[in-house]
Each structure stands twice: as C-alpha cells, then as structure tokens.
Design an enzyme around this catalytic site. Structure first.
Site, short mmCIF file in Angstrom:
data_model
loop_
_atom_site.label_atom_id
_atom_site.label_comp_id
_atom_site.label_asym_id
_atom_site.label_seq_id
_atom_site.Cartn_x
_atom_site.Cartn_y
_atom_site.Cartn_z
N ASP A 46 0.83 -1.21 0.00
CA ASP A 46 0.00 0.00 0.00
C ASP A 46 0.86 1.26 0.00
OD1 ASP A 46 -2.30 1.48 0.06
OD2 ASP A 46 -2.75 1.11 2.17
N ASN A 94 -10.66 -2.66 -6.10
CA ASN A 94 -9.86 -1.76 -6.95
C ASN A 94 -10.49 -1.51 -8.33
OD1 ASN A 94 -6.63 -2.94 -5.70
ND2 ASN A 94 -7.85 -1.18 -5.07
C1 FPP Z 1 -1.67 0.35 -3.34
O1 FPP Z 1 -1.29 1.67 -3.49
C2 FPP Z 1 -1.28 -0.47 -4.44
C3 FPP Z 1 -2.13 -1.03 -5.36
C4 FPP Z 1 -3.57 -0.86 -5.36
C5 FPP Z 1 -1.64 -1.89 -6.42
C6 FPP Z 1 -0.37 -2.61 -6.17
C7 FPP Z 1 0.36 -2.63 -7.43
C8 FPP Z 1 1.70 -2.62 -7.55
C9 FPP Z 1 2.62 -2.68 -6.40
C10 FPP Z 1 2.35 -2.48 -8.86
C11 FPP Z 1 2.05 -3.51 -9.86
C12 FPP Z 1 2.07 -4.89 -9.34
C13 FPP Z 1 2.80 -5.88 -9.85
C14 FPP Z 1 2.67 -7.24 -9.30
C15 FPP Z 1 3.75 -5.66 -10.93
P1 FPP Z 1 -2.43 2.77 -3.53
O2 FPP Z 1 -2.64 3.17 -4.93
O3 FPP Z 1 -3.64 2.28 -2.80
O4 FPP Z 1 -1.73 3.91 -2.71
P2 FPP Z 1 -2.45 5.04 -1.83
O5 FPP Z 1 -3.14 4.31 -0.71
O6 FPP Z 1 -1.30 5.87 -1.36
O7 FPP Z 1 -3.39 5.77 -2.73
#
Ligand code: FPP
Length: 241
Positions: A17, A65
């Site tokens: 996250d 998501n």
């Molecule tokens: C959370 O950050 C992350 C995600 C919803 C997606 C996770 C994806 C990756 C780490 C990259 C791609 C994955 C792979 C396996 C290549 P957020 O967007 O919720 O962050 P925030 O809470 O700060 O808005």
C-alpha cells in the site's frame, strides 16, 4: 541483520500500500507510484527467495480496486501485463514459481494470457512460490468455496459432517499453500482490507509506515527479525510450548 533460518515464516503475505501517496509526494501522477511499486515487487521477490521463504503472496489488485478511475485501472492492467512479460526470465533464473489467486476470469484477456503463460513456464520451479492476488477478495473467496461445497452436498457427493477445516482449505484459491505466518502491510494503514481472511487466522501482523515504493530488502529483514522475536502460542500458554 541476522535472521535465524530455522524460524523463518513458511508463508509471507504482503499488502502493498502507498503507491499513490508516494507519487503525490513527488508531485507525480498515481501511476508513477505503481511503476516504482512494480520495481519494489521485483526486488522483494528476489530477496524473499534468497532468504529462503517458500511462499509469498502479494495483494496486487483487489476486487474493490475495479472501482478506481477507469484510467488508473487500465494503466495498472497495462503495467501488470508488461511486468509479467518481462519477469518470466528473472523468475526462471531464480527458480521462482508464479501462481495467481482471485477471480482471474474477470481480468482483461491480455493480462490473463501473460499470466497463464508465466505460470506455465515457471510451474516446475522450486525455490519460492509467488502468488499474485489479482481481482482478489477474501469474502468472495469464502463465498465461492461455500457455493462449491453446497453444490457437492446437493449433488449427494458430500454430507455436511464431512466439511472439515481441511476440506475448506482445499476448496480455497490457496489450496496447497500453508496458512500465512506473517502479514506485512505498508503505508501506515492498520487494516486487513479483505485479504486472505481464512488463511491469516494465526498470522503475526506487522504494520510499517514506509510506503510500498520505498519498501526495501532491509525493511523486509527488519520485519522478519521482528517476527522472529514474537512468541507464537496458537491459543496455548507459554509453558505449553
Ligand atoms: C496500493 O497503493 C497499491 C495497489 C492498489 C496496487 C499494487 C500494485 C503494484 C505494487 C504495482 C504492480 C504490481 C505488480 C505485481 C507488478 P495505492 O494506490 O492504494 O496507494 P495510496 O493508498 O497511497 O493511494
């Protein structure tokens, strides 16, 4: 940091996250954070397999998501298929097996194709099994398990008394994967967010303020050292252990 090889988790799960906040701090669009986050994924997978942890599950995309802005969802899916295409070679080099859990049929065809290809090519690898949770939701997983078992009862293939914790485990997406020993969540949020609800029953939880794009092999080792200092009692007293 010295880790005791005898006391490593068998199954490590991570809620990655903070990509969006990381990008915002740099004055960049959210997808920039996801791209840096994908680099962290690569580094952490390598470190986990070097340390010798047999199972790693990463929460890459939740059922919730899908509700994000269309452009962000598209960019994430594009990033994922690019990542999968590129990553197979590195996984082969490191003897890593790729697996996926979730409602995979709901993913765009292009992502699914790359995913199945990567899973097939790495299926005989034996160091670490990395499961990407994609279009994954813990409640949805429990729901599909319940429906499958109910259907078998209705067909006369099963009686309710035969439904045991082991049978439930066998009917989840994580069929042959042991329960989670350690769950890490980055970015300071202290929630489970519908991740592996059955499998984390006795997991140790570790929360860190570090945002996922900044989560490093050192931070991982710190979490593992912390885990090794905990006493896991599984409901027993200290004296019984
Ligand atoms: C959370 O950050 C992350 C995600 C919803 C997606 C996770 C994806 C990756 C780490 C990259 C791609 C994955 C792979 C396996 C290549 P957020 O967007 O919720 O962050 P925030 O809470 O700060 O808005």
């Amino acid at each position: 940091m010295n880790l005791d090889k005898e006391m490593l988790p068998k199954h490590l799960a991570i809620i990655m996250d903070g990509n969006g906040r990381w990008a915002k701090q740099q004055g960049k669009p959210r997808i920039f954070g996801h791209e840096k986050g994908a680099k962290t994924v690569r580094e952490i997978i390598q470190e986990v397999s070097e340390i010798g942890i047999p199972y790693l599950t990463l929460y890459a995309f939740s059922t919730e998501n899908w509700k994000r802005p269309k452009l962000e969802v598209e960019a994430l899916m594009h990033l994922l298929s690019r990542y999968l295409k590129k990553e197979v070679a590195i996984m082969q080099e490191n003897n890593i097996r790729l697996n996926a859990i979730g409602d995979l049929e709901s993913l765009p065809a292009k992502v699914r194709k790359e995913l199945y290809k990567a899973m097939e090519q790495t299926q005989n690898n034996t160091s670490t099994t990395v499961s990407l949770a994609l279009a994954y939701g813990g409640q949805q997983e429990l729901l599909q398990m319940t429906q499958q078992l109910a259907q078998r009862v209705q067909q006369g293939l099963l009686i309710p008394q035969q439904i045991t914790p082991e049978l439930i485990q066998q009917t989840l997406y994580t069929q042959n994967i042991p329960p989670v020993d350690l769950l890490i969540r980055t970015s300071g949020e202290c929630r489970i967010s519908n991740f592996l609800l059955w499998q984390i029953a006795y997991a140790e939880l570790y929360f860190t303020d570090i945002l996922w794009p900044d989560f490093s092999p050192e931070e991982l080792r710190k979490a593992l050292a912390n885990y090794q200092n905990r006493e896991r009692r599984f409901g027993k007293t200290s004296e019984q252990l």
